[in-house]
Design a protein around this motif. Sequence first.
Motif, PDB file in Angstrom:
ATOM      1  N   SER A  62      41.309  52.923  15.883  1.00  0.00           N
ATOM      2  CA  SER A  62      40.987  51.930  14.838  1.00  0.00           C
ATOM      3  C   SER A  62      39.569  51.377  14.978  1.00  0.00           C
ATOM      4  N   LEU A  63      38.921  51.641  16.094  1.00  0.00           N
ATOM      5  CA  LEU A  63      37.520  51.233  16.254  1.00  0.00           C
ATOM      6  C   LEU A  63      36.550  52.247  15.645  1.00  0.00           C
ATOM      7  N   GLN A  64      37.035  53.406  15.268  1.00  0.00           N
ATOM      8  CA  GLN A  64      36.188  54.471  14.726  1.00  0.00           C
ATOM      9  C   GLN A  64      35.356  53.966  13.551  1.00  0.00           C
ATOM     10  N   ALA A  65      34.058  54.236  13.597  1.00  0.00           N
ATOM     11  CA  ALA A  65      33.183  53.879  12.476  1.00  0.00           C
ATOM     12  C   ALA A  65      33.593  54.694  11.253  1.00  0.00           C
ATOM     13  N   PRO A  66      33.578  54.082  10.080  1.00  0.00           N
ATOM     14  CA  PRO A  66      33.944  54.821   8.866  1.00  0.00           C
ATOM     15  C   PRO A  66      33.014  56.017   8.647  1.00  0.00           C
ATOM     16  N   HIS A  67      33.575  57.131   8.190  1.00  0.00           N
ATOM     17  CA  HIS A  67      32.765  58.331   7.998  1.00  0.00           C
ATOM     18  C   HIS A  67      31.962  58.324   6.706  1.00  0.00           C
ATOM     19  N   TYR A  68      32.044  57.216   5.951  1.00  0.00           N
ATOM     20  CA  TYR A  68      31.111  57.071   4.833  1.00  0.00           C
ATOM     21  C   TYR A  68      29.810  56.415   5.316  1.00  0.00           C
ATOM     22  N   TRP A  69      29.796  55.934   6.568  1.00  0.00           N
ATOM     23  CA  TRP A  69      28.557  55.470   7.184  1.00  0.00           C
ATOM     24  C   TRP A  69      27.703  56.683   7.504  1.00  0.00           C
ATOM     25  N   PRO A  70      26.394  56.504   7.669  1.00  0.00           N
ATOM     26  CA  PRO A  70      25.551  57.635   8.070  1.00  0.00           C
ATOM     27  C   PRO A  70      26.048  58.238   9.385  1.00  0.00           C
ATOM     28  N   LYS A  71      25.898  59.547   9.528  1.00  0.00           N
ATOM     29  CA  LYS A  71      26.352  60.261  10.731  1.00  0.00           C
ATOM     30  C   LYS A  71      25.798  59.649  12.015  1.00  0.00           C
ATOM     31  N   THR A  72      24.593  59.090  11.950  1.00  0.00           N
ATOM     32  CA  THR A  72      23.973  58.490  13.134  1.00  0.00           C
ATOM     33  C   THR A  72      24.782  57.310  13.675  1.00  0.00           C
ATOM     34  N   HIS A  73      25.688  56.749  12.868  1.00  0.00           N
ATOM     35  CA  HIS A  73      26.481  55.580  13.261  1.00  0.00           C
ATOM     36  C   HIS A  73      27.924  55.935  13.668  1.00  0.00           C
ATOM     37  N   TRP A  74      28.312  57.172  13.545  1.00  0.00           N
ATOM     38  CA  TRP A  74      29.707  57.553  13.775  1.00  0.00           C
ATOM     39  C   TRP A  74      30.199  57.293  15.188  1.00  0.00           C
ATOM     40  N   HIS A  75      29.297  57.248  16.151  1.00  0.00           N
ATOM     41  CA  HIS A  75      29.713  57.044  17.543  1.00  0.00           C
ATOM     42  C   HIS A  75      29.374  55.650  18.067  1.00  0.00           C
ATOM     43  N   ASP A  76      28.992  54.735  17.180  1.00  0.00           N
ATOM     44  CA  ASP A  76      28.615  53.378  17.587  1.00  0.00           C
ATOM     45  C   ASP A  76      29.685  52.707  18.445  1.00  0.00           C
ATOM     46  N   PHE A  77      30.951  52.937  18.127  1.00  0.00           N
ATOM     47  CA  PHE A  77      32.030  52.202  18.783  1.00  0.00           C
ATOM     48  C   PHE A  77      32.838  53.062  19.753  1.00  0.00           C
ATOM     49  N   ASP A  78      32.218  54.172  20.210  1.00  0.00           N
ATOM     50  CA  ASP A  78      32.871  54.963  21.253  1.00  0.00           C
ATOM     51  C   ASP A  78      33.160  54.065  22.450  1.00  0.00           C
ATOM     52  N   TYR A  79      32.220  53.163  22.770  1.00  0.00           N
ATOM     53  CA  TYR A  79      32.405  52.133  23.794  1.00  0.00           C
ATOM     54  C   TYR A  79      31.949  50.801  23.216  1.00  0.00           C
ATOM     55  N   VAL A  80      32.730  49.762  23.431  1.00  0.00           N
ATOM     56  CA  VAL A  80      32.330  48.410  23.030  1.00  0.00           C
ATOM     57  C   VAL A  80      32.735  47.416  24.112  1.00  0.00           C
ATOM     58  N   ILE A  81      31.952  46.362  24.222  1.00  0.00           N
ATOM     59  CA  ILE A  81      32.296  45.201  25.034  1.00  0.00           C
ATOM     60  C   ILE A  81      32.246  44.020  24.086  1.00  0.00           C
ATOM     61  N   ALA A  82      33.361  43.334  23.941  1.00  0.00           N
ATOM     62  CA  ALA A  82      33.428  42.203  23.023  1.00  0.00           C
ATOM     63  C   ALA A  82      32.630  41.030  23.574  1.00  0.00           C
ATOM     64  N   ILE A  83      31.755  40.489  22.748  1.00  0.00           N
ATOM     65  CA  ILE A  83      31.047  39.257  23.066  1.00  0.00           C
ATOM     66  C   ILE A  83      31.940  38.137  22.531  1.00  0.00           C
ATOM     67  N   ASP A  84      32.295  37.190  23.376  1.00  0.00           N
ATOM     68  CA  ASP A  84      33.274  36.167  22.993  1.00  0.00           C
ATOM     69  C   ASP A  84      32.663  35.105  22.079  1.00  0.00           C
ATOM     70  N   TYR A  85      32.205  35.585  20.931  1.00  0.00           N
ATOM     71  CA  TYR A  85      31.709  34.741  19.853  1.00  0.00           C
ATOM     72  C   TYR A  85      32.783  34.742  18.769  1.00  0.00           C
TER      73      TYR A  85
END
Length: 183
Positions: A91-114
Motif C-alpha cells: 500500500s506504500l507503492q507510489a502510483p504508476h501514473y506518477w513519473p517512472k522516476t518516482h516509482w521507487h520513492d517509498f521502497d523504504y520510508v521512515i515516518a517523521i512524527d509530524y
Amino acid sequence: LRSRIPKEARQVVAVYGEGEDSAKATVVLYSKAGATWKKTRSWPAHNGKKGWTPDHREGDKRSPVGVFTLSDAGGVVADPGARLPYTRTASLQAPHYWPKTHWHDFDYVIAIDYNRVKGTPPNDPTRPQGQSKGGSIWLHMDHGSGTSGCVSLSKSGMEYLLRTLDPQRHPVVVMGDRAALKA
C-alpha cells in the motif's frame, strides 16, 4: 531548535536545507556519546519543492521546520534490518501514473512524527492536528528533485539510517532551512 531536542535523544538526523525556498538539502546523522555529539555520516538530499515552512499545510509543497521524533519505518520492499518497527506493505507503492522516476520513492520510508500517531505504520491516515496540517511526512528514497514535503535521500543512505536508528537511542530529526535552524 537545539533546545527542543529531547534530553534522552542519542541520535539526531539533521536536515539542513539550502534556503527557505530551496528543495536542496543535506542530511547528517549525529550520535551522542556522553555529552558529545559526533557526526556519523552525511548525504545530499531533497526536501519540499517550494522549500520550508514553520506552519506546514496540506498540499503546500513545503517541508515542516522543527524537531520531530522518529518512531516507525516501512516500505514496499523487505526490511533491510531496520531497528525501528518496520511495516512492509504494497500500500506504500507510489502510483504508476506518477513519473517512472518516482516509482521507487517509498521502497523504504521512515515516518517523521509530524501530525501522526506514533506506533502505527507510516501510511496510517490519522492526523491528530487535523487534515489541514498535512501529514505523511517521511524520510524516503530520492528521485532527484524536490518532494511534496518529505525529505529524500539515496537508497544507501536510507538503508544505513534504517539499520542504525535505534528506538533505544530515541532518534529525532531536526529539520529546516539553515536560517531557521540557526534562529
